[in-house]
Design a protein around this motif. Sequence first.
Motif, PDB file in Angstrom:
ATOM      1  N   GLN A 103     -38.090  52.878 -31.629  1.00 18.57           N
ATOM      2  CA  GLN A 103     -39.335  52.536 -30.937  1.00 18.57           C
ATOM      3  C   GLN A 103     -39.090  51.483 -29.862  1.00 18.57           C
ATOM      4  O   GLN A 103     -39.682  51.535 -28.775  1.00 18.57           O
ATOM      5  N   GLU A 129     -39.704  51.768 -25.827  1.00 17.65           N
ATOM      6  CA  GLU A 129     -40.417  50.766 -25.031  1.00 17.65           C
ATOM      7  C   GLU A 129     -39.635  50.442 -23.756  1.00 17.65           C
ATOM      8  O   GLU A 129     -40.229  50.146 -22.713  1.00 17.65           O
ATOM      9  N   GLY A 156     -45.400  44.390 -38.037  1.00 19.92           N
ATOM     10  CA  GLY A 156     -46.471  45.133 -37.400  1.00 19.92           C
ATOM     11  C   GLY A 156     -46.125  45.626 -36.004  1.00 19.92           C
ATOM     12  O   GLY A 156     -45.179  45.143 -35.366  1.00 19.92           O
ATOM     13  N   ARG A 157     -46.923  46.573 -35.531  1.00 21.34           N
ATOM     14  CA  ARG A 157     -46.660  47.230 -34.241  1.00 21.34           C
ATOM     15  C   ARG A 157     -46.713  46.259 -33.067  1.00 21.34           C
ATOM     16  O   ARG A 157     -46.061  46.472 -32.041  1.00 21.34           O
ATOM     17  N   GLN A 158     -47.487  45.178 -33.201  1.00 17.65           N
ATOM     18  CA  GLN A 158     -47.625  44.241 -32.090  1.00 17.65           C
ATOM     19  C   GLN A 158     -46.312  43.539 -31.741  1.00 17.65           C
ATOM     20  O   GLN A 158     -46.155  43.004 -30.633  1.00 17.65           O
ATOM     21  N   ALA A 159     -45.355  43.544 -32.657  1.00 15.60           N
ATOM     22  CA  ALA A 159     -44.062  42.896 -32.395  1.00 15.60           C
ATOM     23  C   ALA A 159     -43.108  43.785 -31.615  1.00 15.60           C
ATOM     24  O   ALA A 159     -42.047  43.329 -31.171  1.00 15.60           O
ATOM     25  N   PHE A 206     -42.332  45.479 -28.449  1.00 13.79           N
ATOM     26  CA  PHE A 206     -42.649  45.561 -27.013  1.00 13.79           C
ATOM     27  C   PHE A 206     -41.393  45.241 -26.215  1.00 13.79           C
ATOM     28  O   PHE A 206     -40.445  44.635 -26.722  1.00 13.79           O
TER      29      PHE A 206
END
Length: 573
Positions: free
Chosen positions: A9, A13, A171-174, A176
């Motif tokens: 992932q 990004e 979590g997904r917010q990390a 990027f």
Amino acid sequence: MKGAEVLIQMLLEYKVEAIFGVPGDTSLPLYEAIYDAAPKIRHIMARDERSATFMADAYARISFKPGVCECPSGAGALYSVPGVAEANASSIPVILFTSDISLADEGRGAITALDHHKLFEPIAKWSSFLKLTEKIPETVRRAFRVATTGRPGAVHLALPQEVMTGEFSLGRQAIFAELECIDYPAYRTRGSRKVLEEAVQHFLKSVRPVIIAGGGANHSQAHQEILALSEWLAAPVVTTISGQGIMPDDHPLALGVVGDNGFHPYANQAVEEGDLLLYIGCKRGSVSTIRWTLPSYNPTRKIIQIDLDPLQLSNNFANTLDIGGDARLVVRDLVELLKKEGKPRKPSPWVDELNRKRADFWEQSEPSLHSDAIPIKAQRIIHALNQKLSSPAIVIADAGTPTPYITRFLKLQGGGSRFLIPRSFGGLGYSIPAVVGAHLARPEAQLVALFGDGSLGMSAGELETLVRLKIPAVLIHFNNGCFGWIKALQALHSKGKFQSVDFTAANMAPLAEAFGLEAFHIETPNALEEGLDRAFSSRAPVFLDIVSESEITELPPVFSWVKKGEKEGWRPA
């Protein structure tokens, strides 16, 4: 998510589209994550890890994005060393992920156990070892940042089994990307205004300015800026081997390759006679300076150097002025400052004289370029290739036999055309796998690979990769049955005491056919023309096995070799 999924992932990004690699028993979690992420990301299987790193290297050179590759632990990491070292020394951002053994098995004699991060520390810009799944996002961001900023380079990350199979809890917010580091060079820097204004004054006072463009100019994509500066100053441009293609070769101010290997005499003359030398992205190493003898010492000559890496400034010569910064931005700023000083110059009689010598050189080269000699001269091969090239073309060469003939006789016509060659360590086996990376970066470009017998022996397995991936490429094998470069050195320096340089003479076309390529064994100039016609009209990889003249029958155009041959009365073997 599992750690391996987080890694993929993160790569998505960063807009990574391809990962080059070879499967191994430690890479199962990673491959499962790649499989689940398809078709957003693609795994390109190479036949060995060295080839995978060369693929990533070529991809990065052409796409101006980091090339990503992976390997399993142990031997996989060891086989990856040459490509990582070459990329790092050539300022190419390649990121290698090693799937490591379990942390629980450390120090217990586990098969393939190796301190991978220590292995790569001396040859990479940064090498690290992840121990926590939660650290994957920030460490990947650091990897891309290190690879693309400052002087770009290669990065290595080892990921143990626990890291790839562990649960990610942040979590997904990390997850990027740092957007500036998706391509390179990232965070470009400008030169000091004061220093730039001083440089402009030196330009205005110069009578015979010369621009020397190195590989850094290509990495910076400074083509248009250097062209504009050259035309404003009416200054000839010469290049190092890595700087080839910075200007169209038919431009009246483009004087070709300077230095030792494949040199153009009028390019060397320009550097020696110039009263101001502007080096752009050129480390001024042993080849481009003929072991630091070109230019000779002249206290009245001004030397200005532009380089992204301050460590290169004034490293090998005493500069009049050092400019630290990105080549494209610095040259762009110099052009803008010059425009405020008046009108562009017109070419001087000195430049006209250099071009007369350039015309004489090509006229004197005509017999060899059109020679009907058998075995076929390398000059004839490159000349025939030139007639088939269109823009954009990507020509990739191995070190050794083809190099001096390509650097001297290849003609690129701009339009995004590039020439790639591993110049830092000169390793063989680069060009065939590099075709894969170049194609994925620029699928519309015309692809040509040139290599000798030694290189083919080290990368023949990747012929199958080209067929499997349906990559249209023209593969030109200089078949002279030897390690040609070394044999020439033995002829010149060892009085013809040839030791361990000759192969069994063989027709290599059936080898290529066995991998599924269309292949032609070529022994005459007429057959060469026919083979090139067939190859360039094909939409599949085509292998041309060309029986070519050995370097010991005619010294290649290497300045130091030619001078030694003249001094000692060298005769063909």
